[in-house]
Design an enzyme around this catalytic site. Structure first.
Site, PDB file in Angstrom:
ATOM      1  N   ASP A  78     -56.779  38.200  90.259  1.00  0.00           N
ATOM      2  CA  ASP A  78     -55.467  37.747  90.715  1.00  0.00           C
ATOM      3  C   ASP A  78     -55.702  36.674  91.778  1.00  0.00           C
ATOM      4  OD1 ASP A  78     -53.020  37.397  92.032  1.00  0.00           O
ATOM      5  OD2 ASP A  78     -52.462  39.501  91.874  1.00  0.00           O
ATOM      6  N   TYR A 125     -51.617  43.895  96.109  1.00  0.00           N
ATOM      7  CA  TYR A 125     -50.163  43.776  96.244  1.00  0.00           C
ATOM      8  C   TYR A 125     -49.546  45.147  95.972  1.00  0.00           C
ATOM      9  CZ  TYR A 125     -45.443  42.911  94.456  1.00  0.00           C
ATOM     10  OH  TYR A 125     -44.104  42.979  94.193  1.00  0.00           O
ATOM     11  N   ARG A 178     -39.133  34.339  71.495  1.00  0.00           N
ATOM     12  CA  ARG A 178     -40.028  35.304  72.154  1.00  0.00           C
ATOM     13  C   ARG A 178     -41.482  35.023  71.781  1.00  0.00           C
ATOM     14  NH1 ARG A 178     -38.470  39.804  69.921  1.00  0.00           N
ATOM     15  NH2 ARG A 178     -40.314  40.270  68.658  1.00  0.00           N
ATOM     16  N   LYS A 217     -44.941  32.468  93.338  1.00  0.00           N
ATOM     17  CA  LYS A 217     -45.435  31.998  94.626  1.00  0.00           C
ATOM     18  C   LYS A 217     -45.867  30.532  94.574  1.00  0.00           C
ATOM     19  CE  LYS A 217     -45.180  36.569  95.235  1.00  0.00           C
ATOM     20  NZ  LYS A 217     -44.701  37.500  94.189  1.00  0.00           N
TER      21      LYS A 217
END
Length: 401
Positions: free
Chosen positions: A187, A113, A60, A212
């Site tokens: 973004d 978004y 992690r 994406k």
């Protein structure tokens, strides 16, 4: 495009960096040319508290395959650091957790978004963080919304779904002139690192839903953050470790592989996107098209100063009503009716019903996300087949005009 930074050509050696940065065979005992997939969740220590390479303890907190990806992303963003997350929203959440607390304020774009809008206004706001949404097409709107407790500005360079443009350079300059400590996060999902570098334009952090374009194969969910500041990296890395929203080693391997063809893919996405936009703009069954690469886009000239070229994202309004929009989508053969974007395959969707259904109806109405509004993610298929598919679907939806 006129993209220019102090007279220097931007994106120098982009393809070379995407292929080689962070990929040194010397990272691995086997000298593997292709980075290995480090599936181990834990790592042997030299002695209690003494880590090999001073970084690998528990996956992690650090993983060698993830490190390869993060180094590559930092390089192609012209940043110093990058961090990978389990999703784009996980990256967004980590930004909020790392930088904002009860009583803080953030200014965001009003055209975001749907998942980002939902997270800011229905989740993060419950923990005492205030969000003010503004139309960032006018940078003065952002400045006017700043308060004494504003800690972050968040907007999309090319917005989802309306393809509005946020002038990163102007916004960052104006915001930092008011308060240099406000973190400006951009973004850049809809353009990718290939088409724009917000860090070069004054942003403090750039975010991608790597699901994406950055991955480009519709088989990974992931988020990315890149930055130049050591202090920001320290805060974000702590939140990454404390929250634990990290991607798997296998997913990091896949996105790292996807980056190797990013420059080639984005060129083709842009060519096909522009061809589809021009075709739709001239079609008698289309009421309007938005594509920043077209001179008709109201921010076309601004776009040319902050981006190298456009991507495969095209939006348009079909004539008629909801039924005509549904018939069009149902009639497509090359384009697939599905959410998401940025893969090699062409997709089409209805934002008001699908990706942006969580945006309040009154807000959708103000923004222009109507029943006749359609979003395309133009893929890598042959141009003639894409245009023919759009044409036959439009004629099926509207036999007569």
């Amino acid at each position: 495009m006129r993209y220019d930074l102090d007279g220097e050509a931007p994106f120098k050696s982009f393809g070379t960096d995407a292929i080689h940065a962070g990929q040194e065979p010397e990272k691995w005992d086997s000298r593997s040319v292709v980075p290995l997939i480090g599936l181990s969740t834990t790592f042997k220590q030299e002695s209690p508290g003494v880590l090999r390479h001073d970084k690998y303890e528990y996956s992690r907190g650090g993983n060698p395959t993830r490190e390869c990806l993060e180094e590559c992303v930092a390089k192609i963003e012209n940043g110093k650091h990058a961090l990978a997350y389990a999703s784009g929203l996980a990256a967004t959440m980590s930004m909020v957790e790392a930088l904002l607390e009860n009583g803080d304020h953030a200014v965001t774009g009003d055209d975001l978004y749907g998942g980002t809008n939902r997270y800011f206004n229905k989740v993060a706001s419950k923990h005492g963080v205030e969000f003010t949404m503004v139309d960032v097409r006018n940078p003065d709107n952002v400045v006017a919304a700043i308060k004494p407790n504003t800690k972050m500005v968040w907007f999309e360079l090319m917005s989802n779904p309306l393809l509005r443009i946020g002038d990163v350079k102007t916004i960052a300059e104006k915001v930092h002139a008011v308060n240099k400590d406000i973190v400006v996060c951009v973004d850049n999902t809809f353009l990718s690192s290939y088409n724009a570098r917000p860090l070069d334009l004054g942003a403090d952090v750039v975010m991608h839903s790597a699901t994406k374009y950055m991955n480009g194969h519709s088989d990974v969910v992931m988020g990315l953050l890149a930055m130049k500041s050591d202090e920001l990296k320290k805060k974000l890395m702590f939140a990454q470790f404390a929250i634990g929203a990290v991607p798997s080693a296998f997913d990091c391997y896949l996105v790292n592989r996807g980056l190797k063809t990013l420059h080639v893919r984005m060129q083709r996405h842009g060519e096909n996107g522009l061809a589809c936009a021009k075709f739709l703009e001239s079609h008698d069954r289309v009421a309007g098209v938005s594509y920043p690469g077209l001179p008709s886009h109201p921010q076309h000239e601004v776009f040319k100063t902050i981006a190298r070229s456009c991507s495969g994202m095209v939006v348009f309004y079909i004539k008629g009503g909801l039924q005509e929009a549904k018939t069009f989508l149902a009639s497509l053969k090359v384009f697939t009716l599905a959410e998401s974007l940025g893969g090699f395959e062409s997709l089409a969707e209805h934002p008001a019903i699908m990706t942006h259904a969580s945006v309040p109806e009154d807000q959708r109405k103000v923004l222009g996300i109507s029943d006749t509004f359609i979003r395309l993610s133009v893929g890598l298929e042959d141009e003639a087949d894409l245009l023919a598919d759009l044409d036959q679907a439009l004629k099926a939806a509207l036999p007569t005009v």
